[in-house]
Design an enzyme around this catalytic site. Structure first.
Site, PDB file in Angstrom:
ATOM      1  N   LYS A  54      -7.327  -6.610  12.186  1.00 24.66           N
ATOM      2  CA  LYS A  54      -5.890  -6.231  12.900  1.00 24.66           C
ATOM      3  C   LYS A  54      -6.158  -6.020  14.054  1.00 24.66           C
ATOM      4  O   LYS A  54      -4.622  -5.599  14.858  1.00 24.66           O
ATOM      5  CB  LYS A  54      -6.027  -4.254  12.007  1.00 24.66           C
ATOM      6  CG  LYS A  54      -5.624  -4.617  10.630  1.00 24.66           C
ATOM      7  CD  LYS A  54      -4.931  -3.348   9.582  1.00 24.66           C
ATOM      8  CE  LYS A  54      -5.421  -4.205   8.098  1.00 24.66           C
ATOM      9  NZ  LYS A  54      -5.598  -2.882   7.149  1.00 24.66           N
ATOM     10  N   GLN A  98      -7.673   3.152   7.665  1.00 23.56           N
ATOM     11  CA  GLN A  98      -8.275   1.702   6.516  1.00 23.56           C
ATOM     12  C   GLN A  98      -9.045   2.667   5.785  1.00 23.56           C
ATOM     13  O   GLN A  98     -10.345   3.939   5.388  1.00 23.56           O
ATOM     14  CB  GLN A  98      -9.662   0.992   7.049  1.00 23.56           C
ATOM     15  CG  GLN A  98      -9.799   0.218   6.384  1.00 23.56           C
ATOM     16  CD  GLN A  98      -8.551  -0.710   5.919  1.00 23.56           C
ATOM     17  OE1 GLN A  98      -7.961  -1.130   7.185  1.00 23.56           O
ATOM     18  NE2 GLN A  98      -8.944  -1.767   4.941  1.00 23.56           N
ATOM     19  N   ASP A 121       1.988   2.197   8.275  1.00 22.16           N
ATOM     20  CA  ASP A 121       1.348   2.167   6.682  1.00 22.16           C
ATOM     21  C   ASP A 121       2.644   1.820   6.064  1.00 22.16           C
ATOM     22  O   ASP A 121       2.382   1.241   4.548  1.00 22.16           O
ATOM     23  CB  ASP A 121       0.201   2.342   6.045  1.00 22.16           C
ATOM     24  CG  ASP A 121      -1.526   1.846   6.288  1.00 22.16           C
ATOM     25  OD1 ASP A 121      -1.394   0.170   5.941  1.00 22.16           O
ATOM     26  OD2 ASP A 121      -2.914   2.165   6.388  1.00 22.16           O
TER      27      ASP A 121
END
Ligand code: GUN
Length: 302
Positions: A54, A98, A121
């Site tokens: 990422k 995460q 997200d």
């Protein structure tokens, strides 16, 4: 293998060129560099590799990323405090924690603490709620990428029967909701561990999204000929012939499904690159930018 391979890497590369164009425009016109904070707690090897990918993708798109690596013993309160700091930091437009988190930390409490305006997200209840009622929001990255992959396969989604295997908050539930929204207009069936005969449903499906986290969940005998298969699984299988000691396989048995399906995503190189691409998309949106068509012809990006 008769199925067309849906090349997630190539689609991701085309979209990333458009995102990079949007980033350059935002910089030139408003002096804003989109900034993504990536928080990793502990050292789960798969999470380390996702987070690294990422950050690399951010840099390639011209975005800034701030890596925050915290030890596995970090308390929930310390993590919440870090998120509050990032919520108040004007140079950070997107915040990503995460998952999974260590067991002593409540994942939901952490997600709830992220400002919905920085929730790239698309995991906060506010963004999930907006998605459900069709309002402008940050769409969750993997489900959004899956819709783009089905379109890339050349399938008109409207009027089709889509079967989703798996009901996780990250993939199964939101992708089912997106497919059923008016923009997609599919008829959707969700199968899960409580479904007695999954094959009964998948054999009727024009589209199968398999997100069960178990290799071999979907086999060719479970498919209607010509179906589009989107394989979300990323499973590490021990393999001494590989330098890293493992290989990656999806949730679908690639050989038998590939012989019956019309199109299928590979693992790796299918859904994975699209998840990261839609994260960049959301981060650009969070910073106030939008994609611009690339000057570089498709397939010739650096
Ligand atoms: N863990 C597995 N997939 C994801 C994802 O899309 N976002 C975050 N934050 N964690 C994940």
């Amino acid at each position: 293998m008769s199925a067309k391979i849906i090349d997630g890497k190539a689609l991701a590369s085309r979209l990333r060129a458009e995102i990079a164009g949007g980033v350059a425009k935002l910089k030139a016109e408003k002096g804003i560099v989109p900034g993504l904070a990536v928080i990793l707690v502990g050292e789960n090897p798969a999470s380390v590799s996702y987070v690294t990918a990422k950050e690399k993708a951010c840099a390639e798109a011209g975005m800034a990323s701030r890596e925050i690596r915290l030890p596995a013993e970090t308390t929930e309160e310390a993590l919440l405090e870090e998120i509050r700091r990032l919520n108040a930091d004007d140079s950070i437009h997107g915040i990503l924690v995460q998952l999974p988190l260590p067991r002593h930390i409540s994942g939901q409490a952490v997600i709830d603490a992220i400002s919905p305006a920085k929730d790239v997200d698309g995991f906060t209840p506010v963004n999930i709620g907006r998605m459900m009622i069709g309002e402008d929001c940050f769409l969750p990255c993997t489900p959004h990428g899956i819709i783009k992959l089905i379109e890339e396969a050349g399938m008109e989604i409207a009027g089709k029967h889509a079967v989703v295997i798996g009901r996780s908050n990250i993939v199964g539930k939101p992708v089912a909701a997106l497919l059923a929204r008016r923009e997609c207009n599919a008829t959707v069936t969700v199968c899960h561990t409580g479904t007695p005969d999954v094959a009964k449903w998948t054999r009727q499906a024009d589209i199968v999204v398999v997100a069960a986290g178990r290799p071999g969940t979907l086999t060719g005998d479970m498919l209607k000929p010509g179906a589009v298969v989107i394989d979300v699984g990323v499973n590490r299988i021990a393999d001494a012939t590989k330098p890293r000691g493992f290989r990656l396989v999806g949730d679908a048995d690639a050989d038998s499904c590939g012989a019956v399906a019309g199109a299928i995503t590979p693992v790796p190189g299918g859904v994975g690159p699209m998840t990261i691409t839609m994260l960049l998309w959301n981060t650009l949106k969070a910073a106030g930018g939008e994609c611009v068509a690339s000057a570089t012809p498709a397939g010739q990006e650096p």
